[in-house]
Design a protein around this motif. Structure first.
Motif, mmCIF file in Angstrom:
data_model
loop_
_atom_site.group_PDB
_atom_site.id
_atom_site.type_symbol
_atom_site.label_atom_id
_atom_site.label_comp_id
_atom_site.label_asym_id
_atom_site.label_seq_id
_atom_site.Cartn_x
_atom_site.Cartn_y
_atom_site.Cartn_z
ATOM 1 N N GLY A 666 -8.728 21.041 -26.862
ATOM 2 C CA GLY A 666 -10.166 20.992 -26.633
ATOM 3 C C GLY A 666 -10.707 19.602 -26.474
ATOM 4 N N GLY A 667 -9.873 18.654 -25.991
ATOM 5 C CA GLY A 667 -10.316 17.269 -25.898
ATOM 6 C C GLY A 667 -10.837 16.870 -24.538
ATOM 7 N N CYS A 668 -11.052 17.850 -23.651
ATOM 8 C CA CYS A 668 -11.487 17.519 -22.294
ATOM 9 C C CYS A 668 -13.001 17.380 -22.232
ATOM 10 C CB CYS A 668 -11.012 18.591 -21.316
ATOM 11 S SG CYS A 668 -9.233 18.692 -21.193
ATOM 12 N N ASP A 669 -13.569 16.513 -23.056
ATOM 13 C CA ASP A 669 -15.003 16.303 -23.056
ATOM 14 C C ASP A 669 -15.337 15.025 -22.299
ATOM 15 O OD1 ASP A 669 -14.438 14.174 -24.843
ATOM 16 O OD2 ASP A 669 -14.570 15.550 -26.537
ATOM 17 N N SER A 670 -16.612 14.637 -22.325
ATOM 18 C CA SER A 670 -17.047 13.511 -21.506
ATOM 19 C C SER A 670 -16.487 12.175 -21.977
ATOM 20 C CB SER A 670 -18.587 13.450 -21.499
ATOM 21 O OG SER A 670 -19.084 13.272 -22.820
ATOM 22 N N HIS A 671 -15.978 12.107 -23.218
ATOM 23 C CA HIS A 671 -15.390 10.868 -23.716
ATOM 24 C C HIS A 671 -13.874 10.970 -23.878
ATOM 25 C CE1 HIS A 671 -19.573 9.914 -24.600
ATOM 26 N NE2 HIS A 671 -19.225 8.680 -24.861
ATOM 27 N N GLY A 672 -13.295 12.105 -23.499
ATOM 28 C CA GLY A 672 -11.870 12.309 -23.707
ATOM 29 C C GLY A 672 -11.005 11.318 -22.960
ATOM 30 N N ILE A 673 -11.363 10.998 -21.718
ATOM 31 C CA ILE A 673 -10.576 10.050 -20.935
ATOM 32 C C ILE A 673 -10.631 8.678 -21.588
ATOM 33 C CG2 ILE A 673 -10.424 8.876 -18.707
ATOM 34 C CD1 ILE A 673 -11.548 11.432 -17.430
ATOM 35 N N HIS A 674 -11.820 8.251 -21.984
ATOM 36 C CA HIS A 674 -11.999 6.934 -22.597
ATOM 37 C C HIS A 674 -11.203 6.826 -23.904
ATOM 38 C CE1 HIS A 674 -13.879 3.181 -23.606
ATOM 39 N NE2 HIS A 674 -14.517 3.680 -24.655
ATOM 40 N N GLU A 675 -11.248 7.869 -24.722
ATOM 41 C CA GLU A 675 -10.501 7.856 -25.979
ATOM 42 C C GLU A 675 -9.000 7.783 -25.710
ATOM 43 O OE1 GLU A 675 -11.662 11.199 -28.287
ATOM 44 O OE2 GLU A 675 -13.777 10.627 -28.350
ATOM 45 N N ASP A 676 -8.545 8.527 -24.715
ATOM 46 C CA ASP A 676 -7.116 8.530 -24.414
ATOM 47 C C ASP A 676 -6.654 7.177 -23.891
ATOM 48 O OD1 ASP A 676 -4.650 10.338 -24.049
ATOM 49 O OD2 ASP A 676 -4.813 9.332 -22.124
ATOM 50 N N GLU A 677 -7.442 6.559 -23.037
ATOM 51 C CA GLU A 677 -7.072 5.233 -22.533
ATOM 52 C C GLU A 677 -7.060 4.212 -23.672
ATOM 53 O OE1 GLU A 677 -6.127 4.253 -19.371
ATOM 54 O OE2 GLU A 677 -6.018 6.418 -19.014
ATOM 55 N N GLY A 678 -7.971 4.365 -24.628
ATOM 56 C CA GLY A 678 -7.960 3.481 -25.792
ATOM 57 C C GLY A 678 -6.702 3.660 -26.621
ATOM 58 N N LEU A 679 -6.254 4.911 -26.779
ATOM 59 C CA LEU A 679 -5.009 5.166 -27.505
ATOM 60 C C LEU A 679 -3.829 4.491 -26.805
ATOM 61 C CD1 LEU A 679 -3.231 6.612 -29.600
ATOM 62 C CD2 LEU A 679 -3.277 8.627 -28.104
#
Length: 693
Positions: A666-679
């Protein structure tokens, strides 16, 4: 068609909003000669009787009457009735809503009702047979899905689909028939049914000449789902060519929304659909079926985004969002092409491109030239004035700033100096890093003017404090203290404003020395964790705050997220927080995954040892089972340097994984891409250190 309707005790039945005594009126409304009344009735059926896919006892009672409505030629919008029946029957037989709105997949309660509804539909499935050849094309589009789902005679269903494919002339009905043929194949392939093999053969035939581009695209999408081995080797060039041939046949269509109609939910949803809904569905089906074939999907997107037809490009923009949210891939080319759509004026294509670029944050950089040209050439787009609510930062400027492009700074300065300054402007500034430093004086001045007791103090102050925190602006201390000291008790969201102010003080360290008494005074409040963190930053003295953090760690009734936050601060204090180790070790074995992970990270950072029997198992389990904890764990490993080596294998595996870390949770929200790139940045940084790989 309503025989017996008054004999049903509707008042004793239920739907999502209570008594179902209004349902007879809704059923009669579906048969009304008035379009608005029909759409309102259908709204209510979906909104109450079949709320969010739920099957209630009233839903079950409606099925015989809906079946009767579907076969009466005088009833208009019968297609909507058939679609409602298909939805009630369910696509997969899973758990659906019970009378109380709960969800239950164990076969009892709502499961019984759903099963009963499917049984009634299967018993009455013969009514859908003549509808497959109905004079109304809309009914013919809806009927095949009902036949495949409810008619328990595979040979008969396949014969009907084959027959209709040979005589049908409406392209939209042909698409529905092809999609239903694919559904038929997927339902029967697992059992090795010979009828499924025949259906696959029909799809393979439909995917080539002499069939028209639309049906061929539909057949390719269905083959990709049930028989990918039959796809052509040159799939992407074939699909792009068919897409352009289809667009050429369709002719030029405008992107504007449909004209006005009844102001109902059904009417509004119809007007909000893509202008080329069939094309959108065709390509969305293919993208979904291709799944992890990311290189093919990126190439397909680039083909869509370079189409001469703006409708194809608009569909491509929206489909790119789904790909970017789920998969890690090189997005430079498709993002640059999305940026190029910004030069095509207003309308759906422009709005779609802006919406996707806003979500991409740093990945939007390939489109930054287009975004910059837009915000400099079209000043009116810098601030968005909604119908309701306060003005907000316009999408193009938000996307440019989130991308980290320094060219956003002078534009934001102009907005700050203008007559209308959106309250949320401060929230985009942290993404610019030090490039936003020239904005600090204006931000300070605005913070100094925020009313201490206004109804919008929170909305105005928190974004400004967020920006000044990111900038570490020491000169803002007087304005921050004014807010911290002057807000009256009882102010709406006072606690959130106070915590944001404390973080701003902590960000400037010793420069906020005059705030020390204020911070100490907050150690017994709901803001204790943030105050302790800031106080340690200002004074450099850890001993005074460890007891406070330990209290917050163990007092579970004081706030859901405070133990996790306290553990994080204790971990950053390192060996100075050794007295908290017993409580932290206990915390690693209890509580929710974020608390356990934060506690384990803190133990490791305080002791400098991975504690093979306790810390490492907790962190490995959290990493695997709770992807939301991965950023916390990766940040800990990065802070440990070479000492974090026992978990470097997890970081290496993350960097090789093609999917975003929360795509399955359920991480496909509006900030999911940004959080993943940060990881990913944290993982690379940790592994780049000496001894990290």
């Amino acid at each position: 068609m309503f025989r017996g309707i008054d004999e049903v005790d509707w008042a004793s039945l239920r739907h999502a909003y209570g008594s179902a005594e209004d349902v007879p009126g809704l059923l009669r409304g579906l048969a009304s000669a008035d379009q608005a009344e029909r759409e309102t009735a259908l709204d209510r059926m979906y909104g109450a009787v079949h709320h969010q896919g739920g099957v209630y006892d009233s839903t079950l009672a409606c099925v015989p009457f809906l079946l009767a409505l579907a076969v009466r030629e005088e009833v208009r919008d019968r297609a909507g009735v058939v679609e409602l029946l298909v939805s009630i029957g369910g696509a997969d037989g899973g758990g659906v809503g019970a009378g109380g709105g709960e969800f239950d997949g164990d076969g009892g309660g709502s499961g019984d009702l759903a099963a009963q509804a499917r049984a009634v539909l299967r018993a009455g499935a013969d009514v859908f047979v003549p509808l497959a050849g109905d004079a109304d094309a809309g009914v013919r589009r809806a009927a095949p899905a009902a036949l495949v789902r409810f008619l328990d005679r595979p040979a008969r269903v396949l014969a009907l689909l084959r027959e209709r494919l040979t005589v049908e002339r409406d392209d939209r009905v042909l698409l529905a028939l092809t999609e239903s043929l694919g559904l038929f194949a997927r339902r029967h392939l697992p059992a090795g049914d010979c009828h499924a093999a025949e259906a696959v053969g029909l799809l393979a035939a439909l995917s080539g000449p002499p069939y028209e581009p639309g049906p061929r695209l539909a057949a390719l999408g269905q083959l990709a789902q049930c028989a990918p081995e039959l796809l052509p080797a040159d799939l992407v060039p074939t699909v792009v060519r068919l897409l352009r041939d289809r667009s050429g046949q369709r002719g030029c269509e405008r992107l504007a929304q449909d004209g006005p109609g009844a102001d109902t939910l059904a009417g509004r949803l119809r007007r909000l659909r893509p202008s080329d809904e069939e094309g959108s569905r065709l390509l969305r089906t293919l993208h979904s079926a291709l799944g992890g074939r990311v290189a093919d999907r990126v190439a397909l997107l680039c083909g869509q985004l370079t189409s001469p037809d703006p409708l194809d490009r608009c569909n491509g923009v929206w489909m790119s969002a789904g790909l970017f949210r789920e998969w890690r891939t090189d997005v430079v080319e498709p993002v640059a092409l999305i940026g190029a759509q910004l030069g095509h004026g207003e309308g759906r294509l422009h709005d779609a491109a802006v919406a996707v670029l806003v979500e991409l944050f740093e990945l939007a950089l390939p489109a930054s030239d287009h975004l910059h040209a837009l915000v400099t050439g079209r000043p009116e787009l810098r601030v968005r004035h909604g119908e309701r609510g306060a003005p907000t930062v316009g999408g193009p400027l938000r996307a440019l700033a989130r991308a980290g492009d320094a060219r956003a700074t002078p534009v934001l300065a102009e907005v700050l100096a203008g007559p209308v300054v959106p309250h949320d402007l401060g929230l985009v500034i942290p993404h610019l890093g030090r490039a936003a430093a020239p904005l600090a004086p204006a931000l300070r001045r605005r913070l100094a003017r925020v009313p201490l007791d206004g109804p919008d103090t929170h909305e105005r102050a928190v974004p400004l404090l967020t920006a000044l925190t990111a900038l570490g602006d020491a000169e803002s201390v007087p304005s921050v203290l004014r807010l911290l000291r002057g807000m009256p008790d009882g102010l709406r969201l006072r606690g959130a404003v106070r915590e944001a102010a404390v973080r701003a003080l902590g960000a400037v360290g010793s420069a906020a020395h005059e705030a020390i008494p204020d911070l100490r005074g907050l150690l017994e409040t709901d803001c204790a964790v943030a105050a302790a963190d800031a106080l340690c930053s200002v004074t450099g003295e850890a001993d005074a705050v460890v007891p406070v953090l330990l209290r917050e760690l163990t007092d579970g009734g004081r706030g859901r997220y405070r133990p996790t936050a306290a553990a994080d601060v204790l971990g950053r204090l390192g060996p100075a927080a050794r007295t908290a180790l017993p409580a932290l070790r206990r915390m690693t074995g209890s509580g929710e995954a974020p608390e356990r992970a934060a506690a384990a990270c803190a133990v490791w950072r305080i002791t400098g040892e991975p504690e093979q029997e306790q810390v490492l198992p907790v962190l490995r389990a959290a990493w695997t089972e709770h992807p939301r904890t991965r950023t916390t764990i990766a940040r800990c490993v990065a802070a440990l340097g070479p000492t974090g080596a026992p978990l470097h294998d997890l970081l290496r595996a993350e960097l090789t994984s093609p999917r975003r870390h929360r795509a399955d949770s359920g991480g496909c929200d509006s900030h999911g891409i940004h959080e993943d790139e940060g990881l990913l940045r944290l993982c690379r940084g940790a592994l780049s250190q000496e001894g990290g790989g």
